[in-house]
Design a protein around this motif. Structure first.
Motif, short mmCIF file in Angstrom:
data_model
loop_
_atom_site.label_atom_id
_atom_site.label_comp_id
_atom_site.label_asym_id
_atom_site.label_seq_id
_atom_site.Cartn_x
_atom_site.Cartn_y
_atom_site.Cartn_z
N ASN A 114 0.77 -1.21 0.01
CA ASN A 114 0.01 -0.11 -0.09
C ASN A 114 0.94 1.42 -0.01
O ASN A 114 2.05 1.27 0.49
CB ASN A 114 -0.75 -0.02 1.30
CG ASN A 114 -1.65 -1.24 1.40
OD1 ASN A 114 -2.60 -1.39 0.61
ND2 ASN A 114 -1.29 -2.09 2.36
N GLN B 297 -3.33 4.94 0.43
CA GLN B 297 -4.12 4.17 -0.97
C GLN B 297 -3.73 2.82 -0.96
O GLN B 297 -2.57 2.57 -0.14
CB GLN B 297 -3.02 4.78 -2.22
CG GLN B 297 -3.75 5.92 -2.96
CD GLN B 297 -2.73 6.05 -4.17
OE1 GLN B 297 -1.66 5.97 -4.14
NE2 GLN B 297 -3.74 6.14 -5.13
N SER B 298 -4.85 1.95 -1.00
CA SER B 298 -4.60 0.50 -1.23
C SER B 298 -5.17 0.07 -2.56
O SER B 298 -5.70 0.83 -3.25
CB SER B 298 -5.46 -0.01 -0.01
OG SER B 298 -6.65 0.22 -0.24
N LYS C 177 -7.26 -0.92 -5.44
CA LYS C 177 -8.62 -0.91 -5.91
C LYS C 177 -9.02 -1.71 -7.03
O LYS C 177 -9.97 -2.50 -7.20
CB LYS C 177 -8.93 0.49 -5.89
CG LYS C 177 -10.57 0.74 -6.20
CD LYS C 177 -10.79 2.36 -6.04
CE LYS C 177 -12.27 2.72 -6.32
NZ LYS C 177 -13.01 2.20 -5.48
N TYR C 178 -8.17 -1.45 -8.15
CA TYR C 178 -8.50 -1.95 -9.53
C TYR C 178 -7.77 -3.31 -9.67
O TYR C 178 -6.82 -3.37 -9.17
CB TYR C 178 -8.44 -0.86 -10.41
CG TYR C 178 -9.13 0.21 -10.33
CD1 TYR C 178 -10.59 0.18 -10.53
CD2 TYR C 178 -8.61 1.49 -9.89
CE1 TYR C 178 -11.38 1.54 -10.01
CE2 TYR C 178 -9.38 2.68 -9.54
CZ TYR C 178 -10.90 2.73 -9.91
OH TYR C 178 -11.69 3.68 -9.63
N ARG D 65 -8.19 9.09 -8.88
CA ARG D 65 -7.48 8.00 -9.06
C ARG D 65 -7.90 7.45 -10.58
O ARG D 65 -9.13 7.22 -10.64
CB ARG D 65 -7.56 7.14 -8.04
CG ARG D 65 -6.62 6.02 -8.41
CD ARG D 65 -6.63 4.56 -7.53
NE ARG D 65 -6.60 4.69 -6.16
CZ ARG D 65 -6.33 3.87 -5.34
NH1 ARG D 65 -6.15 2.64 -5.73
NH2 ARG D 65 -6.62 4.01 -3.98
N LYS E 55 -9.12 5.11 -13.37
CA LYS E 55 -9.61 3.75 -13.13
C LYS E 55 -9.09 2.84 -14.31
O LYS E 55 -9.31 1.45 -14.05
CB LYS E 55 -11.17 4.03 -13.60
CG LYS E 55 -12.01 4.64 -12.66
CD LYS E 55 -13.46 4.50 -12.98
CE LYS E 55 -13.74 5.44 -14.25
NZ LYS E 55 -15.08 5.77 -14.39
N LEU F 39 -13.79 7.10 -5.97
CA LEU F 39 -13.07 6.54 -4.88
C LEU F 39 -14.01 6.19 -3.91
O LEU F 39 -13.69 5.53 -2.88
CB LEU F 39 -12.08 7.72 -4.50
CG LEU F 39 -11.15 7.96 -5.37
CD1 LEU F 39 -10.30 9.03 -4.93
CD2 LEU F 39 -10.03 6.72 -5.56
N PRO G 82 -17.05 1.01 -4.39
CA PRO G 82 -16.11 -0.51 -4.61
C PRO G 82 -15.61 -0.38 -6.15
O PRO G 82 -16.59 0.19 -7.06
CB PRO G 82 -17.10 -1.40 -3.88
CG PRO G 82 -18.25 -0.90 -3.14
CD PRO G 82 -18.50 0.45 -3.75
N ALA G 83 -14.58 -1.08 -6.32
CA ALA G 83 -14.16 -1.27 -7.64
C ALA G 83 -15.32 -2.39 -8.47
O ALA G 83 -15.43 -3.11 -7.86
CB ALA G 83 -12.76 -1.76 -7.73
#
Length: 305
Positions: A161, A180-181, A183-184, A235, A237, A300, A303-304
């Motif tokens: 992360n 940040q962690s 996500k995609y 962020r 996508k 953001l 959820p992705a």
């Protein structure tokens, strides 16, 4: 009675000239170790001395050298196998003083350490250790100015992360906050920075790298608030850049990677390495990228897909 430590250090001091190199110091230490029966305490003291010497050193280049001739090779034992991923930044202090820093990874063949390089003219370089509880792993990147009176640093202390840290001392870092962690899908394995943040009217622009399935590295971008950079406000996508057919093969396949980008007029320029065999660069419209990042803010919060 003179202690073993004092006896050893006196012998080394007697051999050293008034000015000496790290290699000369190392040679005299080894000679002294062979001449004296060392106690464990004395051996530890000498090891600590060599660690300090290898952690603090300076390099000077002749004033008549071209910048392309000023190549920094590993000198200290802690980086004998590599000076890696240097993230250079032009830092402007609160008093207007300009200094250039680079955070880099020292590799001795077994372990890694984050390190700091400092210069004002690219002729004289000072090398310093980075201390503190979060001085570990790769990918530390310094902001180009202080935030609310403190130095700010991006880091990836857990290897997965993105974190941010603040400090009153440029080479002492105690704690960090995750910002940040993954996500995609293309960043599920790991997300990290690709160099120091770039200040824009919309926020701090951070070029990121993501590692996804089959260990494929891609580049993307994120946006953070200017005076509260711990808050992510955008962020992408999708990746900005992934390796094409020509860039996919090399020493480390399926990797595009960067250690810094620059803004020139209306363009963002990203130098990057392709599969660890060659380097090139990409150019894109800055305002178009910022618009995409601002528009992504709502994503953001969900959820992705």
């Amino acid at each position: 009675m003179q202690s073993f430590e004092n006896k050893a250090f006196d012998r080394i001091h007697a051999k050293l000239p008034s000015s000496f190199t790290y290699e000369e110091l190392k040679r005299y230490v080894r000679e002294t170790e062979s001449e004296i029966d060392m106690t464990p305490e004395c051996q530890t003291s000498l090891q600590e001395t060599m660690w300090l010497a290898s952690s603090h050193y300076e390099i000077d280049f002749s004033l008549d050298t071209d910048i392309s001739e000023r190549v920094i090779f590993p000198i200290a034992d802690i980086e004998v196998k590599g000076i890696e991923d240097a993230r250079f930044v032009r830092f402007v202090d609160d008093n207007g003083e300009i200094v250039y820093f680079a955070t880099y990874t020292a590799y001795d063949g077994v372990s890694i350490l984050p390190r700091l390089l400092r210069t004002t003219d690219f002729y004289h370089f000072t090398f310093l250790p980075i201390y503190g509880e979060i001085a570990r792993n790769k990918g530390m990147a310094l902001f180009p100015r202080k935030i609310n009176g403190k130095y700010a640093m991006l880091c990836r202390i857990d290897g997965v992360n993105n974190f941010i840290a603040f400090s009153e001392n440029v080479n002492i870092w105690r704690s960090a906050t995750m910002i940040q962690s993954p996500k995609y899908p293309w960043e599920f394995v790991q997300i990290g920075n690709c160099g120091s943040p770039l200040e824009t009217h919309a926020g701090w622009l951070v070029i990121t790298h993501g590692v996804g399935p089959m260990r494929e590295y891609v580049l993307s971008a994120s946006l953070f608030q200017l005076e509260h950079p711990e808050q992510e406000i955008g962020r992408m996508k999708l990746p900005l850049l992934a390796s094409n057919k020509k860039e996919r093969e090399g020493a480390v396949p399926n990797v595009v990677y960067s250690c810094g980008a620059i803004i020139h007029l209306t363009k963002l320029i990203i130098p990057y390495a392709m599969s660890d065999y060659a380097s090139t660069y990409a150019i894109m419209d800055l305002e178009e990228l910022l618009s995409e990042l601002i528009a992504s803010h709502a994503d953001l919060l969900s959820p992705a897909a």
